[in-house]
Design an enzyme around this catalytic site. Sequence first.
Site, short mmCIF file in Angstrom:
data_model
loop_
_atom_site.label_atom_id
_atom_site.label_comp_id
_atom_site.label_asym_id
_atom_site.label_seq_id
_atom_site.Cartn_x
_atom_site.Cartn_y
_atom_site.Cartn_z
N HIS A 460 -17.28 -63.70 -12.19
CA HIS A 460 -18.67 -63.60 -12.63
C HIS A 460 -19.19 -64.95 -13.14
CE1 HIS A 460 -22.12 -61.37 -14.46
NE2 HIS A 460 -22.13 -62.46 -15.21
N GLU A 461 -18.47 -65.52 -14.08
CA GLU A 461 -18.95 -66.76 -14.69
C GLU A 461 -18.91 -67.93 -13.70
OE1 GLU A 461 -20.60 -66.44 -17.24
OE2 GLU A 461 -19.85 -64.47 -17.87
N HIS A 464 -21.99 -67.92 -11.63
CA HIS A 464 -23.10 -68.63 -12.29
C HIS A 464 -22.94 -70.14 -12.13
CE1 HIS A 464 -25.15 -65.40 -14.30
NE2 HIS A 464 -24.13 -65.03 -15.03
N HIS A 467 -23.88 -71.34 -8.70
CA HIS A 467 -25.34 -71.32 -8.55
C HIS A 467 -25.93 -72.60 -9.14
CE1 HIS A 467 -29.23 -68.73 -9.16
NE2 HIS A 467 -29.32 -69.50 -8.10
#
Length: 670
Positions: A460-461, A464, A467
């Site tokens: 998940h992190e 980010h 991105h």
Amino acid sequence: MTYSPGLPVFSSIDVPHFKTQMQDLLSNNQAAVARILAENKNYTWENLIHPLNDLDDSLERLWSPLSHLHSVMDSKELRECYEACLPLLSDYNSEMGHNLALYKAIQSIDVHSLDASQQKILEDILRDFQLSGVALSSKDKARFEKIQKELAELTNQFENNVLDATQAFSLHLKDDSQLKGLPQHALDTAAAYAKTKKLPGYVLTLEAPCYLAVMTYAKDAELRKTLYQAYVTRASDQSADKGFDNTKLMYDILRLRDEKARLLGFPNYAALSLATKMAESTDGVLSFLYDLVKRASLQAHTEFKALSQFASQTKLTNALEPWDVAYVSEKKRESLYGLSQEALRAYFPLYRVMQGIFSIIQQLYGMTMQEISGVDVWHPDVRCYCVVDETNQLRGYIYTDLFARPNKHGGAWMDSMQSRRVLSNQTIQPPIATLTCNFAKSSSDKPAMLSHDEVLTLFHELGHCLHHILTQVDYLDAAGLNGVEWDAVELPSQFFENWAWNQEALDLLSSHVETGESLPKALYEALLASKNFQSAMYLLRQMEFSLFDFIVHKDFNVKDPEWVSKVLKEIRTQTAVIPIVPYNRFQHSFTHIFGGGYAAGYYSYIWAEVLSCDAFSRFEEEGILNPTTGRDFLHCILEKGGSKKAAQTFRDFRGRDAKIDALLKQHGIM
Ligand SMILES: [Zn+2]
């Protein structure tokens, strides 16, 4: 073009003099704005926006490292410095946001001279000016500034109270008689912690790894109850230590946010929040959430009934109390699937998981992650990686800081330390991201091992971070996470979690710590079957958080100090399946909305999940490690940042608008 790395030097941060440095930089920036406005008559991107970006950039590069240290190495000195700077920043931002001459100068830029990304950025800048009150009368402006400053202080105080209340609790046990059932790593951590306090035996805390281990595995119901009560009453009127009570802060934060929204001409704070989001109306968000409640409700109650039956059949507990739910659920999950998160840990030593993730990033996006040594870091656990693409161009840097320790804020998050942009000398400033988690550190003779949930957190992190650093946008305001609508920000992170559920990917991620064997097929199948175990209960809980957040911000009632708890009670009549104990004050530690930036935006998690499930379904159709599909996602979404509307970047990748079906299917609710 050449690259200018220039990583931050954390050890050179001069905390005692930082405030002065900050003051100097802010006043230099203010003088520079006045100079830029005076020097030109016809404003263009090059003579106005670009130099303004220089100023924003210098501020980010000074402030982010200090602000980051405050989150991960909190100390009295850092906290004082951080808090002393907040009002300076808030003054500066509101002065910039209220600069009418600057607003008019930007408004006068000829949009036809701009490319599409620049046009989107200009629209966003003008919108943000309006949201910062540029058009207000001088009386309202003064009030607006005062509100902003107070809000910055109150939300920070809210977070500090939660952190302090968490750390104020510890439970000393002389021996392990109450700790039956706890996994070895949790016992080791508790024993090591006792040692640092010079106590015999074990010390339990409310830090996530310890709290979750007790709630999930401790046989002793009284022990679970003790920790549960301490945890759900943190920073409230019900906690043993009343010094950190957030009750009044919540009311004041909501009152000020509501007043701010009205000053800007919005009917409430939720409507103001949506001005920068992909969702179009408050009613639209509410019906989206209630629709999901409706679809998940029946299944959630069935799941809870089955859990209660399991508890009484197995005589694990008499009544299913809130502190029993995680424990009984884990036992039921084990009996159904023969699977425990703990048993899975041995397959996920951290070094292997990292290797696997890097290999997936390589196959999907053609990016290589290389650890670099000799980098100045804030703690010996920190690693720094540079990311290089197929043409051997540097794309950015990621710092990882993965283990829990005292004085580090809980949870997991990413942050930007620097954003990509083309500088005046045509060099590219590479983006820098930090990835912070709170995993349990290894005991002396074993490597750190992750539960599957923690593997998901890491994906998940890292989603980010990718991105932020794979962006190809040349302008600060739309590079990486910048300028992306809030409710679309979780798309790349939730999207990336999907790989941790796929066998082909899991073969790359797992290697038994003793045998080197990757996750066996039977365990994988059990893991997959258990994925949707109690998924409707989980979804309903997310809806409770989202509805609570949205409604307290939409319908705030200034006259009723009890109102926040009344709203929660009302929502729970529709969303709660687990019995609620009267002392539960979960809202008092809901830092996402009262501390962080998720106010009237918590729904974004599920909103973005609709996008991410639907985006991922294209990989299910075309191949999980399909490089063409991966490159499409890279070019259509990751590289575009905020240079296009999220609805458009999604359409570019998927060929149509997002549908809710993939989400329900993935949760097994259809
Ligand atoms: Zn996230």
